[in-house]
Design a protein around this motif. Structure first.
Motif, mmCIF file in Angstrom:
data_model
loop_
_atom_site.group_PDB
_atom_site.id
_atom_site.type_symbol
_atom_site.label_atom_id
_atom_site.label_comp_id
_atom_site.label_asym_id
_atom_site.label_seq_id
_atom_site.Cartn_x
_atom_site.Cartn_y
_atom_site.Cartn_z
ATOM 1 N N ALA A 17 1.334 36.784 68.937
ATOM 2 C CA ALA A 17 2.841 36.449 68.645
ATOM 3 C C ALA A 17 3.226 37.970 68.486
ATOM 4 N N SER A 18 2.912 38.944 68.348
ATOM 5 C CA SER A 18 4.084 40.211 68.584
ATOM 6 C C SER A 18 4.030 40.383 70.130
ATOM 7 N N GLN A 19 2.877 40.879 70.670
ATOM 8 C CA GLN A 19 3.183 40.828 72.487
ATOM 9 C C GLN A 19 4.141 39.612 72.631
ATOM 10 N N GLN A 20 4.346 38.486 72.408
ATOM 11 C CA GLN A 20 4.962 37.387 72.946
ATOM 12 C C GLN A 20 5.831 37.506 72.635
ATOM 13 N N ILE A 21 6.167 38.380 71.715
ATOM 14 C CA ILE A 21 7.769 38.859 70.915
ATOM 15 C C ILE A 21 8.311 39.509 71.571
ATOM 16 N N GLY A 22 6.308 40.865 72.451
ATOM 17 C CA GLY A 22 7.884 42.059 73.139
ATOM 18 C C GLY A 22 7.840 41.338 74.582
ATOM 19 N N ASP A 87 6.338 45.923 64.151
ATOM 20 C CA ASP A 87 5.857 47.195 62.759
ATOM 21 C C ASP A 87 5.324 46.134 61.587
ATOM 22 N N ASN A 88 5.789 45.192 61.784
ATOM 23 C CA ASN A 88 5.409 44.254 60.078
ATOM 24 C C ASN A 88 3.674 43.572 60.838
ATOM 25 N N ALA A 89 4.213 43.376 61.761
ATOM 26 C CA ALA A 89 2.031 42.656 62.171
ATOM 27 C C ALA A 89 1.245 44.085 62.095
ATOM 28 N N THR A 90 1.532 45.501 62.265
ATOM 29 C CA THR A 90 0.591 47.087 62.371
ATOM 30 C C THR A 90 0.265 47.113 61.062
ATOM 31 N N SER A 91 1.638 47.186 60.460
ATOM 32 C CA SER A 91 0.941 47.480 58.957
ATOM 33 C C SER A 91 0.697 46.471 58.304
#
Length: 119
Positions: A17-22, A87-91
């Motif tokens: 999801a983070s990659q898609q949003i990126g 940042d949230n996913a990383t956290s």
């Protein structure tokens, strides 16, 4: 603790999801650059010094500025959402890994201390 109160996070899905949003963020930035680059192609369409040009030009300039500012603000918002989500996913992933490590360490120290008195 019951499962109703538990929080579950799937690391693979979070990363995807983070990659898609990126990618959406990157695309929005490219769209803004393309938009800004194409503004020059239509500059002066209203003419130079005739009455039509003089009456239309001020509104045209205002609309270009407003559109550019609005588009820039939307792109900044998309980038901020992307950054925040990443940042949230990383956290979440870091917390999940730390908690897993702590559980494993505690389990290891508990089993070794319970075996320490045995021969």
């Amino acid at each position: 603790m019951s499962d109703a109160n538990a929080y579950f996070a799937d690391p693979a899905r979070l990363q995807a999801a983070s990659q898609q949003i990126g990618q959406v963020s990157d695309l929005a930035q490219k769209m803004l650059q393309n938009f800004l680059g194409s503004l020059g192609d239509t500059d002066g369409w209203e003419g130079e010094n005739d009455t039509f040009a003089k009456s239309v030009r001020p509104n045209e300039v205002r609309e270009r500025e407003t559109t550019t500012e609005t588009t820039g603000a939307v792109v900044k918002a998309i980038v901020a959402i992307s950054t925040g989500t990443t940042d949230n996913a990383t956290s979440i992933l870091t917390t999940q890994a730390s908690n897993t490590d702590a559980i494993q360490q505690q389990a290891g120290s508990s089993s070794s201390s319970s075996n320490s008195g045995r021969r």
